[in-house]
Design a protein around this motif. Structure first.
Motif, PDB file in Angstrom:
ATOM      1  N   ILE A   1      -4.083 162.202  62.994  1.00  0.00           N
ATOM      2  CA  ILE A   1      -3.751 163.551  63.451  1.00  0.00           C
ATOM      3  C   ILE A   1      -4.549 164.582  62.671  1.00  0.00           C
ATOM      4  CG2 ILE A   1      -1.905 165.277  63.574  1.00  0.00           C
ATOM      5  CD1 ILE A   1       0.022 162.930  64.102  1.00  0.00           C
ATOM      6  N   ILE A   2      -4.645 164.401  61.365  1.00  0.00           N
ATOM      7  CA  ILE A   2      -5.420 165.328  60.537  1.00  0.00           C
ATOM      8  C   ILE A   2      -6.891 165.288  60.928  1.00  0.00           C
ATOM      9  CG2 ILE A   2      -6.224 165.778  58.181  1.00  0.00           C
ATOM     10  CD1 ILE A   2      -3.409 164.947  57.243  1.00  0.00           C
ATOM     11  N   LYS A   3      -7.412 164.097  61.180  1.00  0.00           N
ATOM     12  CA  LYS A   3      -8.816 163.956  61.582  1.00  0.00           C
ATOM     13  C   LYS A   3      -9.076 164.656  62.913  1.00  0.00           C
ATOM     14  CE  LYS A   3     -12.875 162.114  60.865  1.00  0.00           C
ATOM     15  NZ  LYS A   3     -13.742 162.632  59.847  1.00  0.00           N
ATOM     16  N   VAL A   4      -8.168 164.512  63.867  1.00  0.00           N
ATOM     17  CA  VAL A   4      -8.317 165.180  65.165  1.00  0.00           C
ATOM     18  C   VAL A   4      -8.271 166.697  64.982  1.00  0.00           C
ATOM     19  CG1 VAL A   4      -7.195 165.587  67.396  1.00  0.00           C
ATOM     20  CG2 VAL A   4      -7.466 163.261  66.548  1.00  0.00           C
ATOM     21  N   LEU A   5      -7.371 167.189  64.138  1.00  0.00           N
ATOM     22  CA  LEU A   5      -7.288 168.626  63.884  1.00  0.00           C
ATOM     23  C   LEU A   5      -8.556 169.155  63.209  1.00  0.00           C
ATOM     24  CD1 LEU A   5      -3.566 168.946  62.721  1.00  0.00           C
ATOM     25  CD2 LEU A   5      -4.546 169.661  64.905  1.00  0.00           C
TER      26      LEU A   5
END
Length: 123
Positions: free
Chosen positions: A4-8
């Motif tokens: 999720i952090i990588k996508v953000l």
């Protein structure tokens, strides 16, 4: 949580690319739709990078060595163009106008993603 952090992070980098590079655009004026579009495009870009980039690195190993890694910029630009093409097929309002825009967009996405990963951490 890491995904999720990588996508953000990638979505934020794509937003920066849409602001700084002529030819990369999110074709909607609604802020909520822009955020949603950037998140979807970040997911598409992540899947493309996860699947195709290792294959391209293996096949194009000689080009990476001969160009001292600069070939990676060309590969990232091509992957950003592919992301745009897939987004258009899925009727996601994201568009990249040609290789030059993709090249500069890939540089910006790479730098912003790297900086945000440094700040936020990779763990």
């Amino acid at each position: 949580m890491k995904v999720i952090i990588k996508v953000l992070v990638v979505a934020a980098a794509l937003w920066a690319a849409t602001q700084w590079v002529d030819g990369i655009s999110v074709d909607t004026t609604d802020t909520t739709r822009q955020v949603g579009t950037l998140l979807v495009v970040a997911l598409i870009f992540g899947v493309i990078n996860a699947v195709l980039k290792p294959i391209i690195k293996t096949i194009g190993c000689a080009f990476y060595i001969l160009t001292l890694g600069l070939f990676a910029l060309v590969v990232n630009a091509a992957l950003l163009l592919l992301t745009s093409w897939i987004a258009e097929r899925l009727t996601v309002p994201f568009h990249v106008d040609g290789f030059v825009a993709a090249f500069w967009g890939a540089i910006i996405v790479g730098i912003i993603s790297w900086l945000l990963t440094l700040i936020l951490g990779d763990d």
